[in-house]
Design a protein around this motif. Structure first.
Motif, PDB file in Angstrom:
ATOM      1  N   SER A   2       1.677   0.064   6.055  1.00 52.73           N
ATOM      2  CA  SER A   2       1.174  -1.247   6.469  1.00 52.73           C
ATOM      3  C   SER A   2      -0.257  -1.470   5.978  1.00 52.73           C
ATOM      4  O   SER A   2      -0.638  -2.594   5.669  1.00 52.73           O
ATOM      5  N   SER A   3      -1.049  -0.387   5.906  1.00 53.47           N
ATOM      6  CA  SER A   3      -2.400  -0.460   5.350  1.00 53.47           C
ATOM      7  C   SER A   3      -2.854   0.943   4.965  1.00 53.47           C
ATOM      8  O   SER A   3      -2.371   1.931   5.530  1.00 53.47           O
ATOM      9  N   LYS A  33       0.855  -1.191   0.000  1.00 54.06           N
ATOM     10  CA  LYS A  33       0.000   0.000   0.000  1.00 54.06           C
ATOM     11  C   LYS A  33       0.891   1.241   0.000  1.00 54.06           C
ATOM     12  O   LYS A  33       1.909   1.290   0.691  1.00 54.06           O
ATOM     13  N   GLU A  80      -2.783   1.209  -4.328  1.00 56.25           N
ATOM     14  CA  GLU A  80      -2.491  -0.194  -4.104  1.00 56.25           C
ATOM     15  C   GLU A  80      -1.664  -0.692  -5.280  1.00 56.25           C
ATOM     16  O   GLU A  80      -1.995  -0.437  -6.431  1.00 56.25           O
ATOM     17  N   GLU A  88      -5.810   2.037   5.558  1.00 58.68           N
ATOM     18  CA  GLU A  88      -6.599   2.505   6.690  1.00 58.68           C
ATOM     19  C   GLU A  88      -5.704   3.226   7.698  1.00 58.68           C
ATOM     20  O   GLU A  88      -6.072   4.283   8.220  1.00 58.68           O
ATOM     21  N   ASN A  89      -4.533   2.649   7.987  1.00 53.79           N
ATOM     22  CA  ASN A  89      -3.600   3.292   8.914  1.00 53.79           C
ATOM     23  C   ASN A  89      -3.125   4.634   8.365  1.00 53.79           C
ATOM     24  O   ASN A  89      -3.014   5.610   9.101  1.00 53.79           O
TER      25      ASN A  89
END
Length: 93
Positions: free
Chosen positions: A54-55, A2, A86, A57-58
């Motif tokens: 890491s994501s 990501k 992505e 969302e984070n």
């Protein structure tokens, strides 16, 4: 993987970079894995921050947090554009 691509102007690159570097611990704790800082060829204060996370969302939670909004103000960041990405493919030629 990501990624986040941020394009923004800063009032003063040197002042921005000090604050950026000082925020490395909170960026890492939020999930940033690696980063690159680039500038436009003929515009020293037009900065691109490209980072892996890491994501997504984070990353979104971090970049939209009140703490980071205040840090951006202190750093002289103007009109940041966030692009959340992505990876589809990678290669070496």
């Amino acid at each position: 993987m990501k990624y986040v691509l941020i394009i923004h102007e800063v009032q003063d690159y040197t002042a921005w970079k000090i604050i950026f570097d000082n925020a490395s611990t909170i960026r890492k704790e939020a999930g940033e894995i690696s980063y690159q800082v680039l500038k436009y060829e003929n515009e020293a204060n037009k900065i691109v921050h490209f980072s892996s996370w890491s994501s997504l969302e984070n990353a979104k939670k971090f970049f939209e947090s009140p703490e980071l909004i205040q840090i951006r103000k202190e750093a002289g960041v103007e009109s940041p554009e966030f692009i959340y990405l992505e990876q589809l493919e990678t290669g070496i030629l």
